[in-house]
Scaffold this motif. Structure first.
Motif, short mmCIF file in Angstrom:
data_model
loop_
_atom_site.label_atom_id
_atom_site.label_comp_id
_atom_site.label_asym_id
_atom_site.label_seq_id
_atom_site.Cartn_x
_atom_site.Cartn_y
_atom_site.Cartn_z
N LEU A 73 0.83 -1.21 0.00
CA LEU A 73 0.00 0.00 0.00
C LEU A 73 0.87 1.25 0.00
CD1 LEU A 73 -2.69 1.55 0.31
CD2 LEU A 73 -2.50 1.18 2.78
N HIS A 74 1.85 1.31 0.87
CA HIS A 74 2.71 2.50 0.93
C HIS A 74 3.60 2.62 -0.30
CE1 HIS A 74 1.46 2.67 5.15
NE2 HIS A 74 1.98 3.89 5.20
N LEU A 75 4.06 1.50 -0.82
CA LEU A 75 4.90 1.54 -2.02
C LEU A 75 4.11 2.09 -3.21
CD1 LEU A 75 7.40 0.89 -3.71
CD2 LEU A 75 6.56 -1.47 -3.91
N MET A 76 2.91 1.55 -3.43
CA MET A 76 2.10 2.01 -4.57
C MET A 76 1.64 3.44 -4.37
SD MET A 76 2.36 -0.44 -6.58
CE MET A 76 1.39 0.39 -7.83
N LEU A 77 1.36 3.81 -3.13
CA LEU A 77 0.94 5.19 -2.87
C LEU A 77 2.07 6.16 -3.19
CD1 LEU A 77 -1.54 6.70 -1.87
CD2 LEU A 77 -0.60 6.59 0.44
N LYS A 78 3.30 5.77 -2.89
CA LYS A 78 4.44 6.64 -3.19
C LYS A 78 4.67 6.75 -4.70
CE LYS A 78 7.71 6.50 -0.26
NZ LYS A 78 7.67 7.90 0.26
N LEU A 79 4.58 5.60 -5.39
CA LEU A 79 4.78 5.61 -6.85
C LEU A 79 3.66 6.36 -7.55
CD1 LEU A 79 5.97 1.93 -7.47
CD2 LEU A 79 7.34 4.00 -7.59
N LEU A 80 2.42 6.09 -7.14
CA LEU A 80 1.29 6.76 -7.79
C LEU A 80 1.24 8.24 -7.43
CD1 LEU A 80 -1.51 4.06 -7.45
CD2 LEU A 80 -0.01 4.52 -9.38
N GLY A 81 1.78 8.60 -6.27
CA GLY A 81 1.85 10.01 -5.92
C GLY A 81 2.76 10.77 -6.87
N ILE A 82 3.88 10.14 -7.26
CA ILE A 82 4.79 10.76 -8.23
C ILE A 82 4.11 10.91 -9.58
CG2 ILE A 82 6.98 10.52 -9.44
CD1 ILE A 82 8.04 9.00 -7.01
N THR A 83 3.47 9.85 -10.06
CA THR A 83 2.84 9.89 -11.37
C THR A 83 1.59 10.76 -11.37
OG1 THR A 83 1.59 7.86 -10.86
CG2 THR A 83 3.69 7.61 -11.99
N ASN A 84 0.88 10.83 -10.21
CA ASN A 84 -0.33 11.66 -10.16
C ASN A 84 0.02 13.13 -10.26
OD1 ASN A 84 -3.30 11.83 -9.63
ND2 ASN A 84 -2.59 12.99 -7.88
N ALA A 85 1.13 13.54 -9.65
CA ALA A 85 1.57 14.94 -9.78
C ALA A 85 1.86 15.27 -11.24
CB ALA A 85 2.80 15.17 -8.91
N LEU A 86 2.47 14.33 -11.95
CA LEU A 86 2.73 14.56 -13.38
C LEU A 86 1.43 14.60 -14.16
CD1 LEU A 86 4.54 14.73 -15.87
CD2 LEU A 86 4.73 12.24 -15.83
N SER A 87 0.49 13.72 -13.81
CA SER A 87 -0.79 13.69 -14.52
C SER A 87 -1.53 15.00 -14.39
CB SER A 87 -1.65 12.53 -13.99
OG SER A 87 -2.91 12.50 -14.63
N LEU A 88 -1.55 15.56 -13.18
CA LEU A 88 -2.23 16.85 -12.96
C LEU A 88 -1.53 17.96 -13.73
CD1 LEU A 88 -2.97 16.61 -9.14
CD2 LEU A 88 -4.55 16.25 -11.02
N ALA A 89 -0.20 17.91 -13.79
CA ALA A 89 0.53 18.94 -14.53
C ALA A 89 0.27 18.84 -16.02
CB ALA A 89 2.03 18.81 -14.24
N LEU A 90 0.15 17.62 -16.53
CA LEU A 90 -0.06 17.44 -17.97
C LEU A 90 -1.45 17.91 -18.40
CD1 LEU A 90 1.50 13.89 -18.52
CD2 LEU A 90 2.46 16.08 -19.19
N GLN A 91 -2.38 17.99 -17.48
CA GLN A 91 -3.75 18.34 -17.83
C GLN A 91 -3.99 19.84 -17.85
OE1 GLN A 91 -6.72 15.95 -15.66
NE2 GLN A 91 -5.11 14.47 -15.26
N GLN A 92 -2.97 20.64 -17.60
CA GLN A 92 -3.12 22.09 -17.67
C GLN A 92 -3.29 22.54 -19.12
OE1 GLN A 92 0.17 23.94 -15.67
NE2 GLN A 92 -0.16 22.81 -13.77
N LYS A 93 -4.17 23.51 -19.33
CA LYS A 93 -4.47 23.96 -20.68
C LYS A 93 -3.26 24.60 -21.37
CE LYS A 93 -9.44 24.79 -20.17
NZ LYS A 93 -10.52 25.79 -20.28
N ASP A 94 -2.43 25.30 -20.59
CA ASP A 94 -1.31 26.01 -21.19
C ASP A 94 -0.03 25.18 -21.19
OD1 ASP A 94 -0.96 25.99 -18.49
OD2 ASP A 94 -0.34 28.08 -18.32
N GLN A 95 -0.16 23.88 -20.98
CA GLN A 95 1.01 23.03 -20.99
C GLN A 95 1.53 22.88 -22.42
OE1 GLN A 95 3.67 22.09 -19.19
NE2 GLN A 95 2.21 21.28 -17.69
N ASN A 96 2.85 22.83 -22.58
CA ASN A 96 3.40 22.69 -23.92
C ASN A 96 4.25 21.43 -23.99
OD1 ASN A 96 6.45 23.51 -23.54
ND2 ASN A 96 5.25 25.07 -22.43
N ILE A 97 4.58 21.04 -25.21
CA ILE A 97 5.21 19.75 -25.45
C ILE A 97 6.60 19.67 -24.85
CG2 ILE A 97 6.29 20.25 -27.67
CD1 ILE A 97 4.15 17.18 -27.06
#
Length: 808
Positions: free
Chosen positions: A527-551
């Motif tokens: 549980l803690h391992l997956m939460l740590k890994l998914l926390g890293i990827t979730n931060a990236l996911s939220l950043a990628l969903q910004q409208k003004d994000q560029n390639i």
């Protein structure tokens, strides 16, 4: 197939539909009298329905105006005038040999001759005035039916077509002006209306429009169940109109009983026409903001509550300030989700808005096979017409696929998420269990607040529930684990109640097994391992969903994620074990000695498949991280392609450390339609001057992002000094990163088209969504523009007086 938004097959089908709708009378009932009985009976003319969205835009394909039924002919004329002439700016006009030179239609002719139209299908010019109002058999047939396509001395021929004051063209133009000027119509001349009546009409119409604005901004329903005066369920529209009249005496004097019975302006037809005018003005503002700029296409499809397949379309472009803009264009009902049907729908939408596929410079979808198929997907069909419409797979969707791959390809992780789903299901299977869960959690929060383990604050300690993970929803795995960790004691309490109070042995057995599982160190560790890994990827996911994000920034974020994963693999083991141990000690879970023997899951004890506890958990820790890193490299392999590698050279980070002149020249060569051979020569010289300028100028020292660089160039006027370099930056910013904006459009659709409002027509849904999603643009549109558009939709009984006269 042509290189524009017009598709010959789809347009011809639409043309047949128009003919059926506009020209063919309705089927006669089988109970009608025989021919002998009806010899002397007057035949009642069937009423022909008019649908403005089914009008053919391409002037080379639409039928003659006299072929339309006389009952809707004026409506057709008015709709074509509202749409304006078909002028596909940005289209790649084909060249053909005429005389001794290669010639083509020139876009600047549109500005010189406002009546001029261009047919993509016929590569010919037409006249809107003559098509709508020229007399049958006149000399203007070339510009109404055949089309003019001799581009040699075309300007002289256009001037000859206009001719003298009494020419056919000028006669048609005067008819058009008189037709648009409702105050000169015979019906208006015969109607004696006073200035007071006109002013009252404006006041009443403005008040109704304000009510429409309120409902559109909030996405509220218009109609009620019973709209009679005595009803208590008249609907939002009539109720707000009545409230407005009570609050404003000026409105009260011109509405309701003080208004003519045939001009109340509260009928469903008036409501829909006003909303349609609002949507048209919002769309016009978006297209005006776009101008003749290049843009990208974002498309996704989803099923609504009435089991209709809807395709949402958004465009992405860089505005005149250098800002990345994503705008909602339309939602289209598609009965068939095949790639060719989606392509036909896109073609018709582009044709309706005078857009051309030749202006596309990027496309992004969610990764479905009918979208991204290499040979017959929507991506491939568009790239056959325009090879510069480069495809970028939605980054946020790819990240979700990485998470799904981890949860399915490692047995212990797959088993873990299966057990998580069972815990969520049993703990929240009924209202009673959810109430118990929330009640116990509230008591736990109060206890921790008293002992200062938690702090109070705005937005903290909100009531929530366990969430089920979904393979198709971004970030749901992380949300599920985070909520379970925060409600750990409460979830255990509910499982205990299920075991003690349960009647069925099966549910009691499952609850007992899950309690034992949750109080096991191995489960808590994963549980803690997956939460740590998914926390890293979730931060990236939220950043990628910004409208003004560029390639460029997206690729940098992915590289940062890969570095974080490597750091976790190299030095994260001790911190993770410490965190898990602290959690277990807090909740009374036995922490095993890391040197104790551990039975490998899925193996028999008789085979002596025993390893140390440390070895087993380390064997879980490393493979999960390694698989995540491998999947990241596989899913985001676009970073190795030439296009994105070249674009990264524009990155302003670290004083433009990635700048490479040769790569940027190669990037310009990929966009050969935007950079001619002469442009490439100038670009080489400009790049040398540009890099020296931006590295030494204080205006660009703080630029850490490509989008910020574009805005700075516009603010400092460098986009005019280095137009070719700025064009490269624009093309890089146009490439979409994620389809999150389209997903938000579907969220808006669920708000507008709910289970209680599931029977609305497609055009009504589209108009409501445009105004609701693009509320910022809608708020900036002046009432007068909407009122004038509404007034011009058809011939009104009372004319709208000029604003200056009504104010006086």
């Amino acid at each position: 197939m042509s290189s524009s938004g017009f598709d010959k097959t789809s347009t011809s089908k639409s043309r047949n539909t128009n003919i059926l709708n506009f020209f063919k009378p309705r089927n006669v009932d089988s109970s009608t009298p025989s021919s002998s009985e009806t010899t002397n009976m007057p035949q009642k003319r069937s009423r022909v329905e008019f649908n403005p969205n089914e009008l053919i835009v391409d002037p080379g394909l639409r039928p003659c105006i006299d072929d339309y039924d006389v009952g809707i002919r004026d409506q057709v004329r008015r709709q074509y005038l509202l749409k304006g002439p078909c002028q596909p700016y940005g289209h790649n006009f084909p060249k053909k040999k005429q005389a001794t030179e290669m010639r083509s239609f020139i876009e600047t002719w549109f500005k010189k001759f406002i009546w001029l139209e261009y047919s993509v299908e016929k590569d010919a010019a037409f006249c809107l005035y003559c098509y709508l109002f020229a007399s049958p058999g006149s000399k203007s047939e070339t510009f109404t039916r055949k089309g003019f396509s001799n581009w040699k001395k075309a300007t002289e021929n256009f001037n000859d077509h206009v001719g003298a004051v009494s020419s056919v063209h000028n006669d048609a133009r005067r008819h058009c002006e008189d037709f648009q000027n409702q105050r000169q119509s015979i019906s208006h001349v015969l109607t004696t209306q006073s200035r007071e009546m006109e002013n009252a009409y404006r006041t009443r119409l403005t008040a109704v429009l304000e009510v429409v604005r309120i409902l559109l901004w909030q996405g509220l329903a218009f109609r009620g169940h019973d709209e009679t005066l005595e009803s208590l369920q008249r609907g939002n529209f009539l109720e707000v109109v009545a409230w407005y009249a009570k609050m404003d005496e000026t409105v009260r004097n011109v509405i309701g009983g003080n208004a003519p019975g045939n001009n109340q302006l509260t009928s469903p037809k008036i409501q829909k026409e006003l909303v349609s005018s609002c949507a048209s003005q919002v769309t016009l503002a978006i297209l005006t903001e776009l101008g003749d700029r290049k843009f990208s296409l974002l498309v996704d499809e989803a099923r609504d509550c009435s089991v209709k397949e809807q395709m949402a379309v958004m465009i992405r472009f860089v505005n005149k300030k250098g800002e990345i803009i994503e705008r909602f264009l339309a939602i289209e009902h598609v009965s068939d989700t095949s790639s060719r049907s989606l392509k036909a729908a896109v073609d018709m939408l582009f044709a309706r808005h005078n857009l051309s596929i030749s202006r596309l410079r990027g496309q992004a979808y969610d990764g479905a096979s009918n979208m991204r198929g290499e040979f017959n997907g929507l991506k491939a069909l568009i790239q056959r017409e325009n090879p510069f419409a480069f495809y970028v797979h939605c980054f946020a969707h790819q990240l979700q696929l990485v998470i799904v791959a981890i949860s399915k390809h490692i047995p212990v992780v797959a088993e873990f998420f299966t057990n998580i789903s069972m815990i969520v299901t049993i703990a929240g299977a009924s209202c009673k269990r959810r109430d118990e869960l929330n009640k116990h959690r509230d008591a736990d929060i109060f206890e921790k607040l008293e002992t200062d383990e938690l702090t109070t604050g705005k937005g903290l300690n909100q009531q929530t529930n366990l969430a089920r993970p979904s393979d198709t929803r971004w970030g749901t795995h992380h949300v599920t684990l985070a909520r379970l960790l925060s409600m750990w004691s409460s979830a255990l309490y509910v499982l205990e109640r299920v075991y003690e109070d349960g009647i069925e042995p099966e549910s009691r057995g499952k609850a007992s097994a899950l309690i034992k599982l949750m109080e096991d160190f191995h489960f808590v560790f994963i549980l803690h391992l997956m939460l740590k890994l998914l926390g890293i990827t979730n931060a990236l996911s939220l950043a990628l969903q910004q409208k003004d994000q560029n390639i460029v920034n997206a690729m940098n974020l992915i590289e940062v994620l890969k570095v974080k994963l490597q750091n976790l693999r190299d030095s994260g083991w001790d911190a993770l074990i410490h965190e898990v141990t602290m959690f277990c000690n807090k909740h009374g879970i036995v922490v095993p000695d890391m040197e104790d023997q551990f039975l490998i899951p899925g193996r028999s004890r008789r085979a002596r498949n025993l390893v140390t506890c440390y070895h087993h958990h380390n064997e879980v820790f490393l493979p999960v991280i390694d698989l995540l890193a491998v999947e990241m490299n596989n899913r985001f392999s676009e970073s190795s392609t030439a296009l994105l590698r070249y674009i990264s050279c524009l990155d302003p980070r670290d004083s433009f450390s990635r700048f490479d002149q040769h790569s940027l020249i190669c990037l310009a060569e990929l966009y050969s339609d935007d950079f001619s051979a002469i442009d490439l020569q100038f670009l080489r010289e400009d790049l040398d001057t540009y890099i020296c300028e931006v590295r030494t100028s204080s205006d660009f020292t703080s630029c850490e992002d490509l989008s910020v660089l574009a805005i700075k160039m516009v603010q400092t006027g460098r986009h005019l000094v280095f137009p070719l370099v700025y064009r490269l930056i624009e093309l890089a910013l146009i490439l979409p990163v994620a389809t999150a904006s389209v997903e938000r459009a579907f969220s808006a659709m669920k708000h507008i088209k709910s289970d209680l409002r599931n029977s609305m027509a497609d055009e009504w849904l589209n108009d409501l969504m445009i105004c609701f999603i693009e509320r910022a643009i809608f708020a900036s549109i002046d009432n007068e523009d909407i009122l004038q558009h509404f007034q011009n939709k058809e011939n009104r009984r009372i004319q709208l007086p000029p604003l200056a006269l009504s104010n006086s």
